[in-house]
Write a protein that holds these residues in place. Sequence first.
Motif, PDB file in Angstrom:
ATOM      1  N   GLU A   6       0.866  -1.174   0.000  1.00 30.79           N
ATOM      2  CA  GLU A   6       0.000   0.000   0.000  1.00 30.79           C
ATOM      3  C   GLU A   6       0.909   1.233   0.000  1.00 30.79           C
ATOM      4  O   GLU A   6       1.859   1.308   0.771  1.00 30.79           O
ATOM      5  CB  GLU A   6      -0.845  -0.030   1.279  1.00 30.79           C
ATOM      6  N   LYS A  59      -5.079  16.308  -2.354  1.00 31.02           N
ATOM      7  CA  LYS A  59      -6.358  15.981  -1.721  1.00 31.02           C
ATOM      8  C   LYS A  59      -6.882  17.274  -1.112  1.00 31.02           C
ATOM      9  O   LYS A  59      -6.263  18.317  -1.246  1.00 31.02           O
ATOM     10  CB  LYS A  59      -6.148  14.909  -0.643  1.00 31.02           C
ATOM     11  N   LEU A 283      -4.338   5.391  -6.837  1.00 33.00           N
ATOM     12  CA  LEU A 283      -4.337   6.469  -5.851  1.00 33.00           C
ATOM     13  C   LEU A 283      -5.770   6.931  -5.666  1.00 33.00           C
ATOM     14  O   LEU A 283      -6.562   6.889  -6.575  1.00 33.00           O
ATOM     15  CB  LEU A 283      -3.491   7.635  -6.368  1.00 33.00           C
ATOM     16  N   ARG A 284      -6.067   7.374  -4.444  1.00 23.86           N
ATOM     17  CA  ARG A 284      -7.457   7.777  -4.203  1.00 23.86           C
ATOM     18  C   ARG A 284      -7.577   9.176  -3.663  1.00 23.86           C
ATOM     19  O   ARG A 284      -6.735   9.681  -3.042  1.00 23.86           O
ATOM     20  CB  ARG A 284      -8.097   6.792  -3.230  1.00 23.86           C
TER      21      ARG A 284
ATOM     22  N   GLY B  43      -8.694  11.971  -7.504  1.00 23.84           N
ATOM     23  CA  GLY B  43      -9.056  10.628  -7.082  1.00 23.84           C
ATOM     24  C   GLY B  43      -8.514   9.661  -8.120  1.00 23.84           C
ATOM     25  O   GLY B  43      -7.651  10.031  -8.927  1.00 23.84           O
ATOM     26  N   ASN B  44      -9.046   8.480  -8.090  1.00 27.95           N
ATOM     27  CA  ASN B  44      -8.528   7.453  -8.979  1.00 27.95           C
ATOM     28  C   ASN B  44      -8.934   7.668 -10.426  1.00 27.95           C
ATOM     29  O   ASN B  44      -8.193   7.366 -11.348  1.00 27.95           O
ATOM     30  CB  ASN B  44      -9.027   6.093  -8.493  1.00 27.95           C
ATOM     31  N   ARG B  66      -9.448   8.954 -16.416  1.00 28.93           N
ATOM     32  CA  ARG B  66      -9.430   7.557 -16.838  1.00 28.93           C
ATOM     33  C   ARG B  66     -10.777   7.272 -17.475  1.00 28.93           C
ATOM     34  O   ARG B  66     -11.810   7.632 -16.942  1.00 28.93           O
ATOM     35  CB  ARG B  66      -9.215   6.653 -15.628  1.00 28.93           C
ATOM     36  N   ASP B 157     -18.155   2.745  -3.375  1.00 26.69           N
ATOM     37  CA  ASP B 157     -16.794   3.028  -2.905  1.00 26.69           C
ATOM     38  C   ASP B 157     -16.874   3.874  -1.638  1.00 26.69           C
ATOM     39  O   ASP B 157     -16.308   4.963  -1.569  1.00 26.69           O
ATOM     40  CB  ASP B 157     -15.988   3.735  -4.001  1.00 26.69           C
ATOM     41  N   GLU B 191     -15.338  -0.403 -10.869  1.00 27.55           N
ATOM     42  CA  GLU B 191     -14.208  -0.317  -9.935  1.00 27.55           C
ATOM     43  C   GLU B 191     -14.468  -1.292  -8.802  1.00 27.55           C
ATOM     44  O   GLU B 191     -15.556  -1.856  -8.707  1.00 27.55           O
ATOM     45  CB  GLU B 191     -14.057   1.103  -9.404  1.00 27.55           C
ATOM     46  N   GLY B 193     -13.574  -0.419  -5.552  1.00 23.42           N
ATOM     47  CA  GLY B 193     -13.607   0.287  -4.284  1.00 23.42           C
ATOM     48  C   GLY B 193     -12.260   0.279  -3.573  1.00 23.42           C
ATOM     49  O   GLY B 193     -11.332  -0.427  -3.970  1.00 23.42           O
ATOM     50  N   HIS B 194     -12.171   1.095  -2.527  1.00 29.71           N
ATOM     51  CA  HIS B 194     -10.923   1.230  -1.780  1.00 29.71           C
ATOM     52  C   HIS B 194     -10.660  -0.067  -1.021  1.00 29.71           C
ATOM     53  O   HIS B 194     -11.518  -0.540  -0.277  1.00 29.71           O
ATOM     54  CB  HIS B 194     -11.081   2.379  -0.803  1.00 29.71           C
ATOM     55  N   ARG B 195      -9.475  -0.620  -1.215  1.00 33.01           N
ATOM     56  CA  ARG B 195      -9.263  -1.955  -0.657  1.00 33.01           C
ATOM     57  C   ARG B 195      -9.159  -1.985   0.863  1.00 33.01           C
ATOM     58  O   ARG B 195      -9.235  -3.041   1.466  1.00 33.01           O
ATOM     59  CB  ARG B 195      -8.062  -2.634  -1.303  1.00 33.01           C
ATOM     60  N   ASN B 196      -8.985  -0.807   1.483  1.00 35.32           N
ATOM     61  CA  ASN B 196      -8.968  -0.798   2.945  1.00 35.32           C
ATOM     62  C   ASN B 196     -10.382  -0.812   3.526  1.00 35.32           C
ATOM     63  O   ASN B 196     -10.544  -0.746   4.748  1.00 35.32           O
ATOM     64  CB  ASN B 196      -8.207   0.422   3.465  1.00 35.32           C
TER      65      ASN B 196
END
Lengths: 284, 717
Positions: A6, A59, A283-284, B43-44, B66, B157, B191, B193-196
């Motif tokens: 990560e 961000k 990246l988020r 963001g992504n 994207r 997400d 997508e 989603g955020h893997r965490n």
Amino acid sequence: MAYAAEISRANPTCFLFLIDQSESMKNNIGGGDKPMQKAEAVADAVNRLLSELSIKCAKEDGVRDYFHVGVIGYGASVGPIFDGVLAGRDLVPLSEVAAQPARLEERARSYSHAATAAPPGAGPGRTVKFPTWFSPVAYGDTPMCGAFGRARGVLEAWLAEHPRSFPPIVVNITDGESTDGDAAPYALALQDLTTADGHLLLFNLHLSSDQSEPIIFPVQDRYLPDDFARKLHRMSSVLPDQMRAAANRQGLMLDEAARGFAFNADISAIVQFLDVGTQVLELR
Amino acid sequence: MRFPSASSYMEALQDPASCFSDPELAAGTPVLTALGLPRAMSGNVATVFRVECPTGRNYAVRCFIRSFEDEEQRYTAIAAHLDRLAPTWRVPFELQREGIVVEGRRWPILKMEWSSGQSLTSYLERNLWDSPAIAYLALRFATLAQQLRNAGVAHGDLQHGNILVAPGGDLRLIDYDGMYVPGLDRLASNERGHRNYQHPGRTQQDFGPHLDHFPSWVIYTSLVAVATDPLLWGRLDGGDECLLFRHEDLEAPGTSPAIAALEASGDDSLAALAQLLRSFLARDIGAVPPLSPAKAPQPAITRGDITPVAPEELADKQALYAALRGTAPAAVAAGPEARVAEDAMRAHEQLPPPVAMRFAGPLTLSRTAVRAALGLVVLIVVITAAGALSPALGVLALLLVGAGVLALGNQVYTALPEVEAAREAEAELGRRRAAAAAAEARVDDLAARRAAVDADEAAARERAARDADELERREAAEVRAVEDDLRKTLTALTAREQASYKAERDALAAALHDLHRDRIVGELARRPLGTASGRGVSDHVLYGLALDGIRTAGDFVDVEVRGNIAVVVAADGREVRVSAIGPREAQSIMAWRRSVEESVAVLLPNKLPPEKERQVREHYGALREALAGEEAPARAAASAAAAEVKARFAPQHDQLAVELKASEAAAVRRRVELDQQLASARKEAAEAQWRVRSFQREAAAYRELTLMRFLRQLTWE
């Protein structure tokens, strides 16, 4: 599984660009609308990439230090080439990079962003602000061994502090053979550096002066034109999955063993190469 | 299709008037950074710019970096569904298919109303110590999850960056790229989603109203946990691209520090939530139930079990939090001297001293009893002084009364609730000290193991180097033996070649010699002795010799005179005695023979006939050729032998290299693992130390509550 760490502020990764500043970088590069020196094309592409990374890591609370970034030049000498406040520093957290470009250049637009054709001489909008962190330089030899050695020193120190991070990515941009000896052992030594997440990634971007067809991310060295190209190919790491996926999203259709190597790159190949070679995790 | 890069959008935004097709945006101004460039947030899939318009309204302009092919279909369906429901969490948006021109082409944008609010992580960090506010946020979030489910919508997400806390505390959701609404059933998710936050079993094919179930539990559990114990945020490095859970926790709940921390928290709700997460992770993603505010375990603070912490304790906890937070694991790994505990102690020492405890209980009864006893003492003294009691009995009575007071006092003292609390505090302090010592011991143990890893690695490297040297030495010795053999073989061949030249010369000489001999013999045989008669040799003698078979010069080789007798030595070695030959005649015969010989010698060839010579030379030439032919196979055999040696050793070399690599990799892994353990052990030790200090403060507060003080207080105060 390697290359799956990560990337976060607590676990950043780093990009180190090694830029050939030899005399021959003065020659013009293939591709593009108007003639342009190789050194200039590379400086433009890498400066733009720094800008791109800064935006992508921005961000609501500012630019996050997902990356530490360095640019080392090798020509008359070997060393970091940031200008301005960052001068002399090897690896800089991205937030500092984003906040401190050396210059904001006023540039004529390379493309028209206008929705409607503006009348000639219509005041603002004819130039854009383009942040740059370093300038093109082209004189001296090609001390590639020195550059690899310097990179190793810089990254060893960084790795001691980030043993769990996504492995560093080194992008070597050159237009010729090493003049201070066989660079292959130095490249191998560099690739030997490792974090818990895998070996360092070394990518080689070779520039052409002529109009030869660029070869980008090849699997085998069989079709490469000469020994020099084959050698650079051998010195390049295999692309990890996420970079290959990014390349394939752009329609490249790469094989699993494709390496981070381009030969006879023209302007658009440089941009594509740098884009793919810096796609780490989402990246988020 | 390749979308423009974030930096291209940033260039375009420098001139909104010419890049936007929407008139309101075209008249607006992007918010700028300190450098004067349009400020972006990425963001992504998109980069967002804030544009302030003269109409007084602010917009978030979402520019796609994207591509996803069906965005128009998705956004049309999403907009239609949300417009019908108009939920409070919605941020209105408009998809403009050709909203912006970048690099000479038109691209889609989303024009969204600017939603002022903080992301979940920013909100948590700013309000960490306001436990009621966080608890309330948890409940609000649970309600939001229920609203989504009732509307048949899944955000897709849910994560800290996509949930905004508006100034009034309302929750808003942003980033609808991955949203599911009824009508999109036939599509796949674009997508994961955020893997965490996501269930590890989620795939691209999971797309439906259940998408948010698991992430909702993750978020709710994190919020309840932080509301219950703000220290967890520091201990688990919350806010680093996550709340309290990371994908490692979700992939391996059995070894998850976050889940373990909740289970060990001592709070029933947290333990129950941790259990639920565990059970969901063991299930299929489709079997995870939705988060329901009515059924989910509630934060303790809203159950009324605990009251908000006192300001002093809050300051104390904040000090510890700062100490915990100040040392990321990486920094600990870099320098073990960064002792968390010391930081925590320093922070702790800045706190005000504890307030001493007083006897609080109603002491009237005891006091009355004591005063009565005192009265009794006075009475006894008076009676004794008056002589009504003997002094011995008086003293005895005084002692009895004194002992009674002490016994009674002690019993009352021991039973006092504050004294019991003091004992309990002392005991707790003892336990905490033991725990702290254990934690320190664990840190020391880990540090020692960490050092051992380095030492082991160095030893392994040295061993490997020695093994490699030894292997190389053995290989070199074998190669040298092969080379020595070859050299011997080649030397022998050379010697035989030289010998062949000598033999050739000798053979030629011998052949010539034979030729000469044959010629001489032949010539001599053709000269009859008769021709010697003119040289003073009598016919009689000649006749006698002829009788004995000596007729030509070739028939004899010598004539010797022995006394009066001459002995003719025949060619075949016979001795022929001829009595009539005198010494003179004998000499004459020999002289004749010599002259004949000399006349023949003049005619002898000085070399062999070519044919003969060729034969000899060919013979030896062939011999030498055979020798030369032996060299190449010998060399080939030697290099094959050397190659065999190398081939035999190569796997061993490789093996050594592989082993070394593996052991180095193992050491790296081990080191990282230990560093991680060490970092968390240090945190635990710091916390344990902190708890010792807290309980020391508590125990110190009880220190005034001694028996003597109690008695004194009963007597005089």
